[in-house]
Design a protein around this motif. Sequence first.
Motif, PDB file in Angstrom:
ATOM      1  N   ARG A   1      -3.547  -4.662  -4.976  1.00  0.00           N
ATOM      2  CA  ARG A   1      -3.145  -3.427  -5.623  1.00  0.00           C
ATOM      3  C   ARG A   1      -2.608  -3.780  -7.005  1.00  0.00           C
ATOM      4  O   ARG A   1      -1.658  -4.549  -7.130  1.00  0.00           O
ATOM      5  CB  ARG A   1      -2.075  -2.691  -4.827  1.00  0.00           C
ATOM      6  CG  ARG A   1      -1.697  -1.351  -5.465  1.00  0.00           C
ATOM      7  CD  ARG A   1      -0.620  -0.625  -4.688  1.00  0.00           C
ATOM      8  NE  ARG A   1      -0.333   0.668  -5.294  1.00  0.00           N
ATOM      9  CZ  ARG A   1       0.643   1.479  -4.901  1.00  0.00           C
ATOM     10  NH1 ARG A   1       1.426   1.118  -3.878  1.00  0.00           N
ATOM     11  NH2 ARG A   1       0.833   2.638  -5.489  1.00  0.00           N
TER      12      ARG A   1
ATOM     13  N   ASP B   1       0.826  -1.195   0.000  1.00  0.00           N
ATOM     14  CA  ASP B   1       0.000   0.000   0.000  1.00  0.00           C
ATOM     15  C   ASP B   1       0.859   1.241   0.000  1.00  0.00           C
ATOM     16  O   ASP B   1       2.050   1.208   0.319  1.00  0.00           O
ATOM     17  CB  ASP B   1      -0.896  -0.001   1.247  1.00  0.00           C
ATOM     18  CG  ASP B   1      -2.103   0.910   1.063  1.00  0.00           C
ATOM     19  OD1 ASP B   1      -2.312   1.398  -0.060  1.00  0.00           O
ATOM     20  OD2 ASP B   1      -2.820   1.127   2.038  1.00  0.00           O
TER      21      ASP B   1
ATOM     22  N   GLY C   1      -3.103   0.579 -11.034  1.00  0.00           N
ATOM     23  CA  GLY C   1      -3.527   1.909 -10.639  1.00  0.00           C
ATOM     24  C   GLY C   1      -4.702   1.951  -9.671  1.00  0.00           C
ATOM     25  O   GLY C   1      -5.332   2.992  -9.504  1.00  0.00           O
ATOM     26  N   TYR C   2      -5.031   0.825  -9.050  1.00  0.00           N
ATOM     27  CA  TYR C   2      -6.113   0.854  -8.081  1.00  0.00           C
ATOM     28  C   TYR C   2      -5.772  -0.036  -6.890  1.00  0.00           C
ATOM     29  O   TYR C   2      -4.898  -0.894  -6.945  1.00  0.00           O
ATOM     30  CB  TYR C   2      -7.436   0.391  -8.714  1.00  0.00           C
ATOM     31  CG  TYR C   2      -7.581  -1.112  -8.800  1.00  0.00           C
ATOM     32  CD1 TYR C   2      -8.270  -1.822  -7.810  1.00  0.00           C
ATOM     33  CD2 TYR C   2      -7.023  -1.834  -9.850  1.00  0.00           C
ATOM     34  CE1 TYR C   2      -8.400  -3.191  -7.878  1.00  0.00           C
ATOM     35  CE2 TYR C   2      -7.149  -3.208  -9.916  1.00  0.00           C
ATOM     36  CZ  TYR C   2      -7.844  -3.885  -8.934  1.00  0.00           C
ATOM     37  OH  TYR C   2      -7.964  -5.251  -9.001  1.00  0.00           O
ATOM     38  N   ARG C   3      -6.489   0.195  -5.800  1.00  0.00           N
ATOM     39  CA  ARG C   3      -6.400  -0.632  -4.606  1.00  0.00           C
ATOM     40  C   ARG C   3      -7.802  -1.127  -4.261  1.00  0.00           C
ATOM     41  O   ARG C   3      -8.776  -0.402  -4.444  1.00  0.00           O
ATOM     42  CB  ARG C   3      -5.855   0.174  -3.414  1.00  0.00           C
ATOM     43  CG  ARG C   3      -4.461   0.718  -3.603  1.00  0.00           C
ATOM     44  CD  ARG C   3      -4.102   1.622  -2.419  1.00  0.00           C
ATOM     45  NE  ARG C   3      -2.734   2.116  -2.496  1.00  0.00           N
ATOM     46  CZ  ARG C   3      -2.363   3.217  -3.121  1.00  0.00           C
ATOM     47  NH1 ARG C   3      -3.272   3.940  -3.760  1.00  0.00           N
ATOM     48  NH2 ARG C   3      -1.107   3.592  -3.129  1.00  0.00           N
TER      49      ARG C   3
ATOM     50  N   ASP D   1      -5.098   5.049  -7.413  1.00  0.00           N
ATOM     51  CA  ASP D   1      -3.839   5.511  -6.831  1.00  0.00           C
ATOM     52  C   ASP D   1      -3.871   7.009  -6.539  1.00  0.00           C
ATOM     53  O   ASP D   1      -3.102   7.504  -5.724  1.00  0.00           O
ATOM     54  CB  ASP D   1      -2.668   5.201  -7.765  1.00  0.00           C
ATOM     55  CG  ASP D   1      -2.210   3.754  -7.647  1.00  0.00           C
ATOM     56  OD1 ASP D   1      -2.622   3.083  -6.686  1.00  0.00           O
ATOM     57  OD2 ASP D   1      -1.443   3.299  -8.510  1.00  0.00           O
TER      58      ASP D   1
END
Length: 205
Positions: free
Chosen positions: A76, A46, A79-81, A99
């Motif tokens: 992750r 993260d 470009g996203y979590r 992100d």
Amino acid sequence: MLRLRPLARTALVLSAALLTGCGGQEDVPRPPAAPAPVTSGAGATDGPVEWAAHAARLTPPEHGTVTEAGVSLARRAGGYRFYLWETSKGKVCTAQVTDSGVAREIACGNPAEAAPVRGSKLAGLVGPGTGFAEWYVMVAVAPGAEVTSVEHEGKVLSWTHVRTLSPATTGRDVYYVTLPDRTYGRLDVTLKGADGRLGKDRLQL
């Protein structure tokens, strides 16, 4: 579009302050300080913990607040979590956050509604659906069983143990499974029991 089963029985709640449109430039608010710890699934890393805390604060008030267990980073990629957390009212919530900190696809529901079929230890908790970068499904596994491998039509899939839910929210283990492009058929899952023995189980997508 993200499909949520069975958490979709509770309405999705999106913050208009976070999202200015479905495409183009987005205004990104500054998140407040993090009130709860962030834990990561195996292999998930993260960035600033403030985004996880920001997502947790979007929990609809009727579902309670994030518990002391904090927020878990399930995945992750691209470009996203993808975050998961539990609430003080026994609900499980999920959110996808870019992100840049824009939160989308926030949903909360009762994990007890995701019950395994008779004779199985597996239940679909969220999905199948699409994230910002990939297809996925989140699977709940009965206490005492541990996933050792996951396959889809003979192809080995990657998976991550996200967290063990508290007894108030079933006590099951949650796994994030990365799917191939198509999301029908079934998952063939190998489980290790408390006695160390391996067994096969299946989850229909």
